[in-house]
Design an enzyme around this catalytic site. Structure first.
Site, PDB file in Angstrom:
ATOM      1  N   ALA A 277       0.834  -1.205   0.000  1.00 28.10           N
ATOM      2  CA  ALA A 277       0.000   0.000   0.000  1.00 28.10           C
ATOM      3  C   ALA A 277       0.867   1.253   0.000  1.00 28.10           C
ATOM      4  CB  ALA A 277      -0.916   0.007   1.221  1.00 28.10           C
TER       5      ALA A 277
ATOM      6  N   ARG B 203      -3.662   9.554  -9.158  1.00 31.34           N
ATOM      7  CA  ARG B 203      -4.847   9.737 -10.006  1.00 31.34           C
ATOM      8  C   ARG B 203      -6.154   9.900  -9.230  1.00 31.34           C
ATOM      9  NH1 ARG B 203      -3.986   4.794 -13.847  1.00 31.34           N
ATOM     10  NH2 ARG B 203      -2.448   4.248 -12.249  1.00 31.34           N
TER      11      ARG B 203
ATOM     12  N   TYR C  89     -42.487  16.414  19.195  1.00 32.38           N
ATOM     13  CA  TYR C  89     -41.112  16.176  19.629  1.00 32.38           C
ATOM     14  C   TYR C  89     -41.157  15.524  21.006  1.00 32.38           C
ATOM     15  CZ  TYR C  89     -36.502  16.628  21.562  1.00 32.38           C
ATOM     16  OH  TYR C  89     -35.318  16.321  22.155  1.00 32.38           O
TER      17      TYR C  89
HETATM   18  C1  UD1 Z   1       1.603  -5.083 -11.066  1.00 29.98           C
HETATM   19  C2  UD1 Z   1       2.289  -6.342 -11.570  1.00 29.98           C
HETATM   20  C3  UD1 Z   1       1.585  -6.793 -12.861  1.00 29.98           C
HETATM   21  C4  UD1 Z   1       0.115  -7.021 -12.608  1.00 29.98           C
HETATM   22  C5  UD1 Z   1      -0.520  -5.776 -11.998  1.00 29.98           C
HETATM   23  C6  UD1 Z   1      -1.920  -6.078 -11.561  1.00 29.98           C
HETATM   24  C7  UD1 Z   1       4.610  -6.114 -10.893  1.00 29.98           C
HETATM   25  C8  UD1 Z   1       5.978  -5.800 -11.337  1.00 29.98           C
HETATM   26  N1  UD1 Z   1       3.664  -6.034 -11.822  1.00 29.98           N
HETATM   27  O1  UD1 Z   1       1.815  -4.094 -12.044  1.00 29.98           O
HETATM   28  O2  UD1 Z   1       2.179  -7.984 -13.331  1.00 29.98           O
HETATM   29  O3  UD1 Z   1      -0.536  -7.367 -13.813  1.00 29.98           O
HETATM   30  O4  UD1 Z   1       0.216  -5.331 -10.840  1.00 29.98           O
HETATM   31  O5  UD1 Z   1      -2.537  -4.891 -11.169  1.00 29.98           O
HETATM   32  O6  UD1 Z   1       4.405  -6.453  -9.757  1.00 29.98           O
HETATM   33  N2  UD1 Z   1       3.489  -0.799  -4.717  1.00 29.98           N
HETATM   34  C9  UD1 Z   1       4.205  -0.525  -3.583  1.00 29.98           C
HETATM   35  N3  UD1 Z   1       5.509  -0.145  -3.700  1.00 29.98           N
HETATM   36  C10 UD1 Z   1       6.123  -0.035  -4.904  1.00 29.98           C
HETATM   37  C11 UD1 Z   1       5.372  -0.319  -6.060  1.00 29.98           C
HETATM   38  C12 UD1 Z   1       4.058  -0.705  -5.936  1.00 29.98           C
HETATM   39  O7  UD1 Z   1       3.701  -0.605  -2.470  1.00 29.98           O
HETATM   40  O8  UD1 Z   1       7.299   0.305  -4.924  1.00 29.98           O
HETATM   41  C13 UD1 Z   1       2.092  -1.206  -4.593  1.00 29.98           C
HETATM   42  C14 UD1 Z   1       1.137  -0.185  -5.176  1.00 29.98           C
HETATM   43  O9  UD1 Z   1       0.655   0.680  -4.173  1.00 29.98           O
HETATM   44  C15 UD1 Z   1       0.031  -1.039  -5.728  1.00 29.98           C
HETATM   45  C16 UD1 Z   1       0.683  -2.361  -6.053  1.00 29.98           C
HETATM   46  O10 UD1 Z   1       1.903  -2.383  -5.343  1.00 29.98           O
HETATM   47  O11 UD1 Z   1      -0.966  -1.288  -4.761  1.00 29.98           O
HETATM   48  C17 UD1 Z   1       0.920  -2.582  -7.524  1.00 29.98           C
HETATM   49  O12 UD1 Z   1       1.754  -1.589  -7.997  1.00 29.98           O
HETATM   50  P1  UD1 Z   1       1.618  -1.001  -9.451  1.00 29.98           P
HETATM   51  O13 UD1 Z   1       2.665  -0.011  -9.685  1.00 29.98           O
HETATM   52  O14 UD1 Z   1       0.217  -0.577  -9.673  1.00 29.98           O
HETATM   53  O15 UD1 Z   1       1.927  -2.307 -10.319  1.00 29.98           O
HETATM   54  P2  UD1 Z   1       1.585  -2.509 -11.825  1.00 29.98           P
HETATM   55  O16 UD1 Z   1       2.563  -1.790 -12.640  1.00 29.98           O
HETATM   56  O17 UD1 Z   1       0.167  -2.209 -12.066  1.00 29.98           O
END
Ligand code: UD1
Ligand code: CA
Length: 474
Positions: A28, A34, A383
């Site tokens: 998280a 966004r 009331y």
């Molecule tokens: C990730 C997956 C992808 C999958 C997708 C599903 C990886 C490399 N890729 O991509 O294969 O299809 O989710 O939605 O894992 N987060 C952190 N710290 C970080 C980066 C992310 O806590 O450094 C958390 C974000 O808050 C989020 C989640 O991890 O809740 C996913 O991160 P996000 O950057 O959205 O991953 P995607 O690129 O969508």
């Protein structure tokens, strides 16, 4: 029979190993740009509860031995808002990728643990979907939650060999033309033994198009190490959808509400329109109850059988008995309402109220912190506050308890079978004894004795020959 919509659980699940040491890591740390909000994304409410609250509830339902929450942006706000004792709060100061995020939590995860990865912004994931995933990990496998869609744009793709075995995950941005055609995508949810995960994480590199440490790269390593990799699919696709903006939040809200509505209908409740019901808390409803459109239920609401709730009602922390009728446009909060009561339309029941069986509370009546005895009626424009009312009382239209002297609240006591004439003011503290009758328009300041007629009324006079004033000439 009643059905709790907060627990949409299948009964066929056989509990995994009770000795399993389940550690759940919730990611998280993302910024949630966004959402365009000063509130961290995971604190935005879905069905009245923060997104993260839904995920924590699921972690709790899975009986995790330990929950690790990886936070970053807005961490202090998140910690202050989430009251969940026993959580291991792990800071990820810089968001260097999902693999990096998981690494931050690993020092507090023992080798004998089974690790399950959840996401703070994917709120609808169900316990029943995660259980088989955890079972794979308990069996020393790597379990991936995958799904198949027409167009998997943006998602990591699941790569399989000719034998249909999973060989790796390639991120959309790193995929070649052929890989982009793959329709099976990575939902992000996975489970595996902690000792294996630790080794794989230590080998991650950020040599990819995004310069991030990808959690997904552990899959190819598992393949190399001959660790079995198996995929599980979610019960419903919506379970794996994340929230990135307020549009998606609204979409998931509708999905969640539809699930609540479906569960209610299947348990024997009639909803005049399942698309116009909002449950923001825990609602239990008895059979053959009917709920009309645009009702909102908040907190803990228990509704009996054969109840009828009219349109546009707001109901919060309420216990309603069997056979109750609530007519249109009522607001009910923190009260207990007995069997066969009839309320509304346009009634307001405020906290601390107890309406006994077969009471009637009619239109434009406000009742606060009062007990209304069995069969008593307050039908019009009244009331009633800080009042103890007995049984069989009839309160005439426009009656008001004057419970507040500007500094303190005072009590009104009305005995059984009293009859209060219309437009009466009961200046508290005051008592109307059992069987007493008050004449219309009385301003009661002293005890009305039992069985007697009491009234305060200026003597009626007629001035004969009196002329109405007429307009003067200009
Ligand atoms: C990730 C997956 C992808 C999958 C997708 C599903 C990886 C490399 N890729 O991509 O294969 O299809 O989710 O939605 O894992 N987060 C952190 N710290 C970080 C980066 C992310 O806590 O450094 C958390 C974000 O808050 C989020 C989640 O991890 O809740 C996913 O991160 P996000 O950057 O959205 O991953 P995607 O690129 O969508
Ligand atoms: Ca994402």
């Amino acid at each position: 029979m009643t059905y709790s919509v907060d627990r949409i659980e299948s009964t066929q699940f056989n509990q995994t190993d009770p000795d399993m040491n389940l550690h759940i890591i919730i990611l998280a740390a993302g910024q949630g740009t966004r959402m365009r909000s000063s509130l961290p994304k995971v604190l935005h409410p879905l069905a009245g509860r923060p997104l993260l609250g839904h995920v924590l509830a699921t972690a709790h339902a899975l009986q995790a031995n330990q929950v690790h929450l990886v936070y970053g942006h807005g961490g202090d706000q998140v910690r202050a808002a989430i009251d969940a004792p026993g959580i291991d709060w792990v800071e990820q100061a810089e968001q260097l990728g999902t693999g990096h995020a998981v690494m931050q939590a690993m020092p507090n995860v023992p080798d004998d643990a089974v690790v399950l990865i959840l996401y703070g912004d994917v709120p609808l994931i169900q316990k029943t979907t995660l259980e088989p995933l955890v079972a794979l990990a308990a069996d020393s496998k790597l379990g991936l939650l995958t799904a198949v869609v027409e167009d998997a744009t943006g998602y990591g793709r699941i790569c399989r060999n000719a034998e249909h075995q999973i060989t790796g995950i390639v991120e959309h941005k790193d995929a070649d033309e052929a890989q982009l055609q793959i329709r099976e995508f990575n939902t992000g949810f996975l489970a595996c033994p902690a000792n294996l995960l630790r080794g794989w994480l230590n080998n991650l590199s950020n040599d990819n198009s995004q310069g991030e440490y990808y959690l997904t790269d552990i899959v190819a390593q598992a393949r190399q190490d001959d660790v079995a990799i198996e995929a599980v699919m979610p019960g419903q696709l919506e379970e794996v959808l994340g929230v990135n903006n307020r549009q998606q939040l609204a979409q998931l809200e509708r999905v969640y509400q539809r699930w609540q509505a479906d569960a209610l209908m299947l348990s024997g409740v009639t909803l005049n329109d399942p698309a116009r019901l909002d449950v923001r808390g825990e609602l239990t409803v008895g059979q053959d109850t009917t709920i009309d459109v645009n009702c909102v239920f908040e907190g803990r609401v228990e509704i009996g059988a054969n109840v009828s709730i009219g349109p546009n009602c707001y109901v919060k922390n309420i216990k309603l008995g069997d056979g109750v009728t609530v007519l249109a446009n009522c607001v009910l909060e923190d009260a207990v309402i007995g069997d066969g009561a009839r309320i509304g339309p346009f009634a307001r029941i405020r906290p601390g109220t107890l309406l006994a069986a077969n009471t009637h509370v009619g239109n434009f009546v406000e009742i606060k912190k009062s007990t209304i005895g069995e069969g008593s009626k307050v039908n019009h424009l009244s009331y009633i506050g800080d009042t103890e009312m007995g049984k069989g009382v009839n309160i005439g239209a426009g009656t008001i308890t004057c419970n507040y002297d500007g500094a303190n609240k005072h009590k009104t006591i009305i005995g059984d079978n009293a009859f209060i004439g219309s437009d009466t003011q009961l200046v508290a503290p005051v008592e109307v004894m059992a069987g007493a009758t008050l004449g219309a328009g009385t301003t009661l300041t002293k005890t009305a004795p039992e069985g007697e007629l009491t009234l305060s009324r200026a003597k009626q006079i007629t001035i004969s020959g009196w002329k109405r004033p007429v307009k003067g000439k200009k």
